[in-house]
Motif scaffolding. Structure first.
Motif, short mmCIF file in Angstrom:
data_model
loop_
_atom_site.label_atom_id
_atom_site.label_comp_id
_atom_site.label_asym_id
_atom_site.label_seq_id
_atom_site.Cartn_x
_atom_site.Cartn_y
_atom_site.Cartn_z
N HIS A 147 -72.52 21.84 46.74
CA HIS A 147 -73.19 20.84 45.67
C HIS A 147 -72.93 21.35 44.30
O HIS A 147 -73.73 22.50 44.00
CB HIS A 147 -74.64 20.71 46.09
CG HIS A 147 -74.77 20.17 47.29
ND1 HIS A 147 -76.04 19.81 47.94
CD2 HIS A 147 -74.01 19.57 48.32
CE1 HIS A 147 -75.77 19.24 49.08
NE2 HIS A 147 -74.62 18.96 49.41
N GLN A 199 -75.76 14.92 42.33
CA GLN A 199 -74.57 15.54 42.00
C GLN A 199 -73.41 15.34 42.86
O GLN A 199 -73.58 14.97 44.11
CB GLN A 199 -74.48 17.05 41.66
CG GLN A 199 -75.20 18.04 43.08
CD GLN A 199 -76.47 18.16 42.95
OE1 GLN A 199 -77.17 18.33 42.21
NE2 GLN A 199 -77.28 17.95 44.34
N ARG A 200 -72.28 15.32 42.08
CA ARG A 200 -71.11 15.12 43.09
C ARG A 200 -71.10 16.31 43.85
O ARG A 200 -71.10 17.59 43.47
CB ARG A 200 -69.76 14.81 42.20
CG ARG A 200 -68.41 14.82 43.11
CD ARG A 200 -67.20 14.58 42.27
NE ARG A 200 -67.35 13.28 41.37
CZ ARG A 200 -66.62 12.96 40.32
NH1 ARG A 200 -65.58 14.02 40.22
NH2 ARG A 200 -66.95 11.93 39.60
N SER A 201 -70.45 16.29 45.47
CA SER A 201 -70.52 17.47 46.11
C SER A 201 -69.29 17.30 47.00
O SER A 201 -68.59 16.34 47.12
CB SER A 201 -71.61 17.53 46.95
OG SER A 201 -72.97 17.29 46.38
N ASP A 237 -73.18 26.71 41.46
CA ASP A 237 -73.06 25.50 42.72
C ASP A 237 -74.01 26.34 43.87
O ASP A 237 -74.06 27.60 44.05
CB ASP A 237 -71.46 25.74 43.22
CG ASP A 237 -70.61 24.94 42.31
OD1 ASP A 237 -70.98 24.26 41.07
OD2 ASP A 237 -69.41 25.03 42.34
N CYS A 249 -77.70 21.61 50.36
CA CYS A 249 -76.37 22.00 51.12
C CYS A 249 -76.75 22.31 52.60
O CYS A 249 -75.63 22.08 53.28
CB CYS A 249 -75.74 23.06 50.36
SG CYS A 249 -76.55 24.80 50.24
N CYS A 270 -81.13 16.06 45.32
CA CYS A 270 -81.99 17.18 45.73
C CYS A 270 -83.45 16.59 46.40
O CYS A 270 -84.07 15.94 45.63
CB CYS A 270 -82.30 17.87 44.70
SG CYS A 270 -83.44 19.29 44.70
N VAL A 301 -69.67 23.41 52.38
CA VAL A 301 -70.26 22.26 51.45
C VAL A 301 -70.52 22.98 50.17
O VAL A 301 -71.20 24.02 50.07
CB VAL A 301 -71.19 21.65 52.11
CG1 VAL A 301 -70.89 20.69 53.30
CG2 VAL A 301 -72.36 22.39 52.54
N SER A 309 -72.01 12.29 47.37
CA SER A 309 -73.08 12.35 46.41
C SER A 309 -74.26 13.06 47.03
O SER A 309 -74.51 12.83 48.31
CB SER A 309 -73.67 11.12 45.55
OG SER A 309 -74.80 11.37 44.96
N SER A 310 -74.90 14.15 46.50
CA SER A 310 -76.20 14.58 47.24
C SER A 310 -77.39 14.54 46.21
O SER A 310 -77.16 15.07 45.06
CB SER A 310 -75.96 16.23 47.54
OG SER A 310 -75.70 16.97 46.41
N GLU A 363 -74.06 21.53 41.00
CA GLU A 363 -75.21 21.45 40.48
C GLU A 363 -75.24 20.63 39.35
O GLU A 363 -74.53 20.88 38.18
CB GLU A 363 -76.08 22.62 40.33
CG GLU A 363 -76.43 23.08 41.77
CD GLU A 363 -77.83 22.64 42.48
OE1 GLU A 363 -78.39 21.68 41.55
OE2 GLU A 363 -78.06 22.97 43.42
#
Length: 320
Positions: free
Chosen positions: A296, A212-214, A304, A270, A165, A294, A162-163, A298
């Motif tokens: 992300h 977001q799932r990354s 992405d 990212c 922002c 990687v 998970s990332s 979005e």
């Protein structure tokens, strides 16, 4: 008197073998000939568990004999089935398999390669509750016996995380700050009143940073000094530790709250995620080269955010 006549039993005629027919004129050499997507099970041991995993295998050699029509595909299949069916695909097994490819194509080929594509199940503990659940991690093994006789082995894994922002987090904090000033003004305020306001939908729900799932895809080249065991689970652990916000399996609310805390403590663009992975890979002496990607996925945009890092030259990786 035996009236039945004993007729001679003639062997069946030899089957036509068009592949082995020499061509009259010299033909162009081919860099790679073989099969992709061979369905084979492989044995794999990780974290004390032994699995029989369905896999897709690609096997190939080059073709440098100028008058040969083609290679012997069935030999590549049979050798892959034999070697991968009896032992886990560590580096020693892959090295022996590639050497067998070349021995079976003596005079035709001088380069051999194999790729194995599978998914490794690992049981993962929840963050705080003591629960655990299964996660599945796609991985690929790539090995090649090069024209100068070197054995090259690479490993690629994929990890979900998970990332949050950082920009969104900063703007969310700013909105909370502005609302706080509107509600409480300047000067001294009552701590209990502030605490209750922060816990309320009015205070705590003013703005939420978007996350977001990354996906992290990491491919590494293993050094000659590395052990024969292919470190799939170890590389996954290293990536998840560096990123700190890997997605979870079984959770209770206490785990979900801890996950929220980790996301708040580890906001990442990212670019940040890629640099975290660079830092952890650079500390491993058994890794001589790597490629990191990687993405992300979005929640703010329909596109992405992607970052790529390569230690060496992209073209230097095994063709997979």
């Amino acid at each position: 008197m035996n009236l039945m006549m004993k007729l001679p039993i003639n062997p069946p005629p030899a089957l036509a073998d068009e592949v082995s027919r020499d061509l009259p004129n010299a033909q162009a050499a081919l860099a790679r000939v073989g099969m992709e997507g061979i369905e084979l099970p492989i044995r794999f041991t990780a974290e004390g568990e032994t699995f029989l995993l369905p896999a897709k295998v690609s096997a190939w050699v080059d073709l440098n004999a100028g008058t040969a029509r083609g290679i012997h595909m069935s030999r590549l299949y049979a050798l892959s089935d034999e070697h991968l069916g009896r032992a886990a695909p560590d580096r020693a097994v892959l090295r022996a398999l590639l050497d067998a490819f070349l021995q079976s194509h003596d005079g035709l080929s001088s380069v051999a390669g194999i790729s194995i594509d599978a998914v490794l199940p690992l049981r993962r503990p929840a963050l705080l509750s003591g629960l655990s659940g299964w996660r599945q991690y796609p991985f690929q093994l790539h090995a090649e016996r090069t024209i100068d006789g070197r054995f090259v082995c690479e490993l690629e894994v994929q990890v979900l995380y998970s990332s949050t922002c950082p920009g969104s987090a900063a703007m969310a904090r700013q909105l909370v700050q502005q609302k706080f000033s509107q509600v409480f003004g300047e000067g001294e305020v009552d701590a209990e009143q502030v605490s209750q306001w922060l816990a309320s939908p009015e205070g705590g729900g003013i703005a939420t940073p978007h996350a977001q799932r990354s996906v992290a895809q990491v491919r590494v080249r293993l050094s000659d000094a590395a052990s024969d065991a292919v470190p799939v689970a170890e590389l996954i652990d290293r990536i998840e530790t560096a990123l700190a916000t890997s997605v979870q399996a079984a959770v209770k609310r206490i785990d979900e709250q801890e996950f929220a805390r980790l996301n708040g403590a580890n906001p990442m663009y990212c670019e940040d995620a890629a640099r975290r992975l660079i830092a952890t890979l650079e500390t491993d002496a058994t890794i001589t080269d790597y490629r990191i990607r990687v993405a992300h996925l979005e929640s703010l945009h329909p596109h992405d955010a992607v970052a790529v890092a390569v230690k060496g030259i992209v073209g230097g990786f095994v063709a997979g």
